[in-house]
Design a protein around this motif. Structure first.
Motif, PDB file in Angstrom:
ATOM      1  N   ASP A  51     -19.022 -24.815  47.485  1.00 29.79           N
ATOM      2  CA  ASP A  51     -19.865 -25.922  47.949  1.00 29.79           C
ATOM      3  C   ASP A  51     -20.898 -26.328  46.902  1.00 29.79           C
ATOM      4  N   ALA A  59     -11.562 -22.662  56.702  1.00 25.98           N
ATOM      5  CA  ALA A  59     -11.782 -23.096  55.319  1.00 25.98           C
ATOM      6  C   ALA A  59     -10.821 -24.224  54.959  1.00 25.98           C
ATOM      7  N   HIS A  90     -17.686 -20.437  48.419  1.00 26.16           N
ATOM      8  CA  HIS A  90     -16.942 -21.502  49.099  1.00 26.16           C
ATOM      9  C   HIS A  90     -16.712 -22.708  48.199  1.00 26.16           C
TER      10      HIS A  90
END
Lengths: 481, 481
Positions: free
Chosen positions: B42, B345, B40
């Motif tokens: 992150d 997302a 992702h």
């Protein structure tokens, strides 16, 4: 290390009774007999005592007391195992821990498709209770009227429905286990999906009590398959039976629930055990298949079975067949499968195997093994049958009628050497579903690679460093010091 | 104990290149970026090096050299995991071991319904190769175009077909593993049924590389389900969706292959990601289900789906629905399910969960968690969807559009506390299918009972005493001395 105390058998028995209460401890030799021999009556042994706990705390107390007394523990369910996994072999150092009194069904949850059941519950009693609620527990074995769930899970039992539902392992959602130090692990989840790291329950499934004692189990339930179609089919060969299986696997998809292969002698054997059985197919065929399709709800299994058989008979793969038109008729077809086991038992001690090879090589393997047996042991009868859809065949060898026990032992030994030598050439398994126990320990150990052995030894050192849990089962290990 | 040598990062890199060859070792920071961040985006980190072995011997050599150099190993497949299991977190002490070059399909055996594939093979490439031979590998995930089989097995991946075929664990027949001491264990059997004692492969499935490195896998294959029926249905509530699941489980038996629940906002989110999606059902409903029935051969799935839907619509359980009449239409229905993930997302960092509770309490759990979120975080959007047939829901919480990263972190933290508190009251799992990794380690450890923790620690001590295999994943352990 297993501490060996200087107590006599009588002192040990007294200590067990004092520590656990008289009610839990059997020491009378006559009462202990049935716990100390195997299902077939081939082996009888003895033990310091038989302990029969009523609950998990009793089991934990037993484990702790045995540690103090330097006793090892042989856990036992229904004692129906075929590999001596639950039969003691060191009468002065072992107790049998029978789970038979822990037989409660703790919960059946139809909304969650799950149940929680104690290790000592008899499989068929559990199956019946589940069925009364409209559900189905798929594990199906010849011994289901006597075997107990804890033993099924400890041995990762197989049976006739494996090709659809998997081995016992695939039916287990959670476990309650007493570890070797007497700690109770409550891993009795009924969550369908739970992926929190290492799946500890897997350690104990198939470990045959060598890493801990399973006291309760949570399992998956299925919708009850109300529609069951059973057919007995005549074919030209085992090879054709395997072709039929492959075709059924595609054409009937996941609705096929059993596919059992039998040779012609199966019927002879079955009729020796159940004389009034009637042969349901007129002609003589070289191979027979007992096949089952099942489903629930809107699935039309009857139509599926008819259309499948039409196609395979048109193509000459199946030569003749009969579809049971009632539950009673289906049961009578299954009686051939069960009767052939009884018929073998009636012929006296014989070699039983539980072999698997890749499906693509099964027919070739059986032909080669049977040819070698015919050459070297022409007076014996080889009977190959079983769950061929899983690549699992029971290739048994029956000594001639009238053989003495000594002669039988000799035939059994020779037959095993012959079959195992062929099996090794096919990279097969000496135990497709029965486990290792004490009976197959030697054959298991001699084929065990050093890496795998080392891994098992590390597990034993981690979970049972004093080698107190079913020692002698699966591996012959020596205490470290 | 992890030996820490006094070598600098550069010296370690030079030693790795000298020992393994330049071709296996990436040390360039730019080249390492994609191996050191999560899917992702992150989290980004770094490592001493990224090692990319070409075969199992390379893996073993890497493990041995890392032991000499005092380096720990973070194994990595496609790096698509959602819990940071493959992302390094100690840049000066860890290497990433990427299996991406070990991507060969070693064998596909249609006669045996099995295949052997290396850990680095991309899931969809394997599925395609299998399908070309008329077979089916059931594991189906959003990430299947990027994830790799080894990672799927290490994390015991779930996905949309679990309710019929089980988690990845149930698809695995055997493993090849490199142990922490560099030993290679070849457990790559393709036997369908093999019950020789403790099932060692189970240790590594779901262990996320903490006990050894999976380098190849043998798996079960299924007949390709040529007939697939896909329907999108409108319902009154999640509670009705669960009722529908139970009914489908019985009426469609084992032929149901997917049952996904979506709330109305799913369509809003999906259309934010894929603007030209058309809503396939006219009315507005409180709950939607995407359901799939599939089968091969003679099984008439189309008739089954029609009859099932007729019945449930007559009874008012399903209010409206559409059955895809072509493969393209089925794909467009599935695009809602995939588009809603992309839509989430696009809205930026948010809280993702992967929760399971008993099926019978799922609706109640979601209602309670969403009510608490609405009370305490009214500005956030809660989206609950997922594989409800398995009791598995992804209850995600999206901060308001325009939130800063700091605000988002705050919302995520608060939402997690709220949801986990409700989850604990329902005895649910914080990880139904994604695993623990590093992201859920704290939540996992804080809920871990002492007995279970002790058991895991014993396994680590037995298989990775120097804590060199993916340290920091699943548990934060300290070396013994």
């Amino acid at each position: 290390m297993l501490k060996v105390h200087a107590q006599s058998r009588e002192e040990l028995q007294a200590s067990l009774k004092a520590g656990l209460g008289e009610g839990l401890v059997l020491t009378d030799a006559a009462e202990m007999v049935r716990y100390c021999r195997d299902w077939h009556g081939d082996v009888s042994s003895s033990a310091v005592a038989v302990i029969r706990p009523r609950n998990v705390e009793d089991v934990a107390a037993t484990v702790r007391l045995c540690a103090e007394l330097g006793l090892a523990i042989v856990p036992q369910g229904g004692n129906t195992g075929l590999v001596l996994g639950g039969v003691p072999d060191a009468p002065d150092h072992q107790i049998v821990l029978s789970l038979e009194r822990m037989n409660a069904i703790r919960a059946i949850d139809t909304d969650d498709f799950s149940a929680v059941v104690e290790a000592g519950c008899i499989l068929s009693e559990f199956k019946d209770a589940v069925q009364e609620k409209g559900m189905f527990f798929p594990l199906s074995l010849g011994a289901q009227g006597s075997c107990r769930i804890g033993g099924n899970v400890s041995t990762n039992a197989g049976g006739i429905n494996v090709l659809r539902y998997g081995m016992t392992r695939e039916l287990v959602l959670g476990l309650e286990v007493v570890l070797a130090d007497g700690t109770i692990w409550n891993g009795l989840s009924t969550l369908r999906k739970d992926n929190r790291g290492i799946d500890l329950k897997q350690l104990f499934i198939g470990a045959e009590g060598t890493l801990g004692i399973i006291t309760a189990v949570s399992v998956k339930l299925y919708p009850n398959p109300e529609h069951v179609e059973t057919a007995l089919l005549g074919l030209n060969s085992l090879d054709d039976a395997i072709k039929l299986y492959r075709r059924a696997r595609r054409e009937c998809c996941d609705l096929m629930s059993a596919f059992e292969f039998m040779p012609p002698v199966a019927f002879t054997l079955a009729m020796e055990a159940i004389p009034d059985l009637k042969m349901p197919i007129a002609g003589d065929y070289a191979a027979y298949v007992l096949m089952e399709i099942s489903g629930s709800g809107l699935v039309d299994t009857s139509d599926l079975m008819s259309r499948f058989l039409e196609g395979v008979m048109e193509d000459g793969l199946v030569l003749d067949g009969v579809i049971a038109s009632s539950r009673a008729q289906a049961q009578s077809l299954w009686m051939f499968r069960e009767g052939m086991n009884e018929g073998q038992a009636l012929r006296g001690a014989h070699m039983r195997t539980d072999i698997s090879v890749p499906l693509s090589r099964l027919a070739e393997f059986v032909a080669e093994a049977e040819a070698e047996l015919a050459k070297d042991l022409p007076e014996c009868l080889a009977v190959s049958y079983g769950h061929v859809g899983d690549g699992n065949v029971h290739l048994n060898v029956l000594p001639p009628n009238g053989s003495t026990r000594e002669e039988r032992d000799h035939y059994i030994y020779k037959a095993k050497v012959i079959v195992n030598a062929v099996l090794d050439r096919y990279a097969g398994s000496i135990s497709a579903e029965h486990g290792i126990g004490r009976l197959k320990r030697g054959d298991f150990e001699s084929r065990l690679g050093p890496v795998q052995r080392e891994m098992i030894e590390r597990l034993k050192a981690a979970f049972d460093p004093e080698l107190r849990m079913n020692p002698g089962c699966q591996l012959a290990l020596q205490a470290a010091s």
